[in-house]
Structure formats: C-alpha cells, structure tokens
Design an enzyme around this catalytic site. Structure first.
Site, short mmCIF file in Angstrom:
data_model
loop_
_atom_site.label_atom_id
_atom_site.label_comp_id
_atom_site.label_asym_id
_atom_site.label_seq_id
_atom_site.Cartn_x
_atom_site.Cartn_y
_atom_site.Cartn_z
N VAL A 272 0.83 -1.21 0.00
CA VAL A 272 0.00 0.00 0.00
C VAL A 272 0.86 1.26 0.00
O VAL A 272 2.05 1.23 0.33
CB VAL A 272 -0.96 0.03 1.23
CG1 VAL A 272 -1.95 -1.13 1.16
CG2 VAL A 272 -0.18 -0.01 2.53
N GLU A 273 0.22 2.36 -0.38
CA GLU A 273 0.90 3.66 -0.39
C GLU A 273 0.60 4.46 0.87
O GLU A 273 1.40 5.29 1.31
CB GLU A 273 0.44 4.49 -1.60
CG GLU A 273 0.77 3.88 -2.95
CD GLU A 273 0.17 4.67 -4.09
OE1 GLU A 273 -0.59 5.64 -3.82
OE2 GLU A 273 0.42 4.32 -5.25
#
Length: 365
Positions: free
Chosen positions: A82-83
């Site tokens: 994920v970012e």
C-alpha cells in the site's frame, strides 16, 4: 453484494479512486437525502443509506460465513502493498492522554519507507489544529493536513452540499465542532455555552428556538443536558428541511486509559429517540471521509490500509471504502470479540498493536 477481503497475496487492484463527496457516489454505501432550500428540494449525498447498506452486507456475510481474519505475520508484505496508512487515534496511537508503546518508532519507520500517513478520529471534541497540538504534546511530528477529525468532517460535509451561509447550525457538542464550523464560514449556536442552561417547567411554558437553524450537528458532549435535547429536537422537528448530522455513533470512547466511557453515540441516540429521525453520520464508518481523503490525496482506496481498534467503525470504514484492513488489539476489541461467532466483521489481518510492524518485520529478516 458480498463484501470480500483483500487476498493476503496482495494482488494489484485496478479499482478507481472513490468518488468525491460532491458527486453522487455510485457505491451502495451511499444514499441520497434531500435538503430543503428556498422552498425547493435539493438532492445531496447521504451517509445514512451507507449504514443501511453496511448492515445488509453484514447480514450477507453472516449468512455466507465471513472469512476469519489472519494474524499478521509478514508485516513487510502488508507495508509494501500500500501507499497510505490511515490510523485511528484512540486505542491505536494513544489511550486518553497516554501514548501507546512503540508508536513513534513505528510511524518513523513507515515514513522512512515513503508511506503517506493519515490520522482519522471520530472524536469531535477537538479541531484539527487542536489535535495537532495533542500530537505535538505526545512527541509526535504530525502535520495538521494529515489529521481528519469528525468535527472537520461535519463542516466539510456542509460545504460539500452548499449549505446556505444564511442558515445556522445548532451544535450539541464541544469546542472542536465550533472551531471547524467557524473556519468554514458557517454561523452556529449552542455548544458548551448551552451546558449551563436549564429549563424551568412551569405551567404553560413554551420553549422558543431559532427558526433559521438549518442543521443540528451532534457529537460527543460532556456538557450534555435536557436543554440541548429539547432545543435540537425542536429545530429538527419544526424547521423545514433541518438536517440531523452526527459526527459518529460510537458507543464508547477513551477519555482516560483506566476504563471505557460512554461515547458520542449516547448523545446521538437521545436526539434520534426524540425526533424519530436517522442522522447523517459523517464520521466512520460512513464513506464520506474516505471519499474526501481519496480525492484530496489523489489515491485509489485499494492502495490504503485502514488501521483501527474497532470493528464496527474503523474496520467497517476501511471495508466500505475498498481498503485493506488491520485490526489492532490495543483498544476496544479483544481477540475473543473478533473471533466470536456473533461477529461478522472480519478484517484482513489483526495484530496486538502497531509497533508489531517493527518486531514482525525483524522476524522476517
């Protein structure tokens, strides 16, 4: 529609970013409500249907058998998938005014990996600026733009529907809501100043209220009293088109680290009981804040991991928004509650606290 959890293999998603709060969301987690303006009805996005949709999905999950949450074992895989990490605050970052062990080191590690960190809380007693000071007091370097409290969400929602500036907002809540409404340019009344007001029930007594109130915002309120209940009830019942907005419906909250305390849901419940009207909930698990964040930062929700300690708010908030979800056991939810046959809300993963990101990372090296 059956709600499915992200695969532990972290396959890339092609899902688009969530719609902005100003648009009519296509997701079943949103409905439409109407605000009466100038004699006409204007359709606006409503989080109320989101709660009903979530309830329907939970029923489907229970009937089909929800996939049990996996205990987090490979933190690197989750971090790399994920970012952005969205963290709840109470029970995840702190309890009352006490920082949970390992939080500063964990946040520093995630930032060093280039992760965006966002902090979302249903607690409406403080504004974003006030929360910024709390983070600072606890020794955490968090920018005000990274903080999203339900007090801010209430003001942002009113902005998103073009709430008329000549209308007023009656507040059952604390200073945080007032400050955010003021920053957004809305007129308001009520709040802590009504905490000392009493009603003398004499024969023939008639309570007046402001006919220009177009919305009643209800949040956690330590100064809650019968005067506020009656005033808010009159506005909602008698002012045409008056909105009933709740910052959250949390049953409990962490005022201290010693025990749980009655949450904002108790205040919302009183107004719901007297008006027989469901509120528009702008805090978790409504997707309003998720849509707002996705638009603000330009990210797809599949690139977000929601980290929280509550199943029915934090985890459901992440699931409704299409995010990966991680439950921590440092707050409200115990492993027994998670694994109870009566619980149909299952996160992707669970772990003891967010500092497990450090120890589980070390264990996989």
């Amino acid at each position: 529609m059956l709600l499915t959890r992200a695969s532990p293999t972290f396959l890339p998603s092609t899902s688009a970013a969530s719609p902005s709060p100003q648009q009519a969301p296509s997701s079943p987690t949103f409905g439409r409500s109407q605000y009466r303006r100038g004699g006409g009805l204007v359709s606006v996005s409503s989080p109320v249907a989101g709660q009903r949709g979530a309830a329907r999905r939970r029923s489907v999950m229970a009937a089909a058998g929800a996939v049990p949450a996996a205990k987090l074992e490979d933190a690197d895989a989750l971090i790399d998938s994920v970012e952005t990490f969205i963290f709840d605050c109470d029970g995840v970052i702190w309890k009352g005014d006490k920082l949970i062990d390992g939080v500063p080191e964990t946040l520093d590690m995630l930032r060093s990996k280039g992760k965006r960190l966002v902090f979302v809380t249903n607690n409406s007693t403080k504004s974003r600026k006030q929360y910024g000071k709390k983070f600072e007091t606890l020794g955490l370097n968090v920018n005000e733009e990274e903080i999203f409290a339900s007090s801010f969400a209430a003001a942002a929602y009113l902005q998103s529907i073009d709430f008329p500036k000549d209308k007023k907002v009656y507040v059952i809540g604390e200073d945080g809501i007032l400050k955010e409404l003021e920053l957004a340019g809305f007129q308001y009344l009520g709040g802590p100043s009504d905490g000392d007001k009493k009603i003398e029930l004499k024969p023939g007594f008639y309570m007046e209220h402001d006919k220009d109130v177009g919305a009643v915002v209800v949040g956690f309120d330590r100064y809650f009293n019968y005067y506020k209940v009656q005033y808010g009830t009159l506005c909602i019942r008698e002012n045409p088109g008056c909105l009933f907005i709740a910052t959250n419906r949390d049953a409990v909250t962490h005022l201290t680290d010693a025990q749980e305390w009655a949450g904002g849901g108790s205040m919302v419940g009183a107004i719901l009981g007297s008006t027989k009207q469901e509120p528009l909930v702008v805090g978790k698990p409504s997707t309003f804040m998720m849509d707002y964040l996705a638009k603000k930062f330009g990210i797809t929700t599949s690139q977000i991991c929601m980290v929280g300690d509550r199943l029915d708010t934090d985890i459901l908030f992440g699931q409704n928004g299409g995010c990966k979800t991680l439950l921590v056991l440092s707050g409200v939810t115990s492993v027994q509650m998670l694994q109870s046959p009566d619980n149909s809300i299952q996160p992707d993963f669970y772990t003891n606290q967010i500092s497990d990101f450090l120890t589980l990372k070390a264990a996989t090296v």
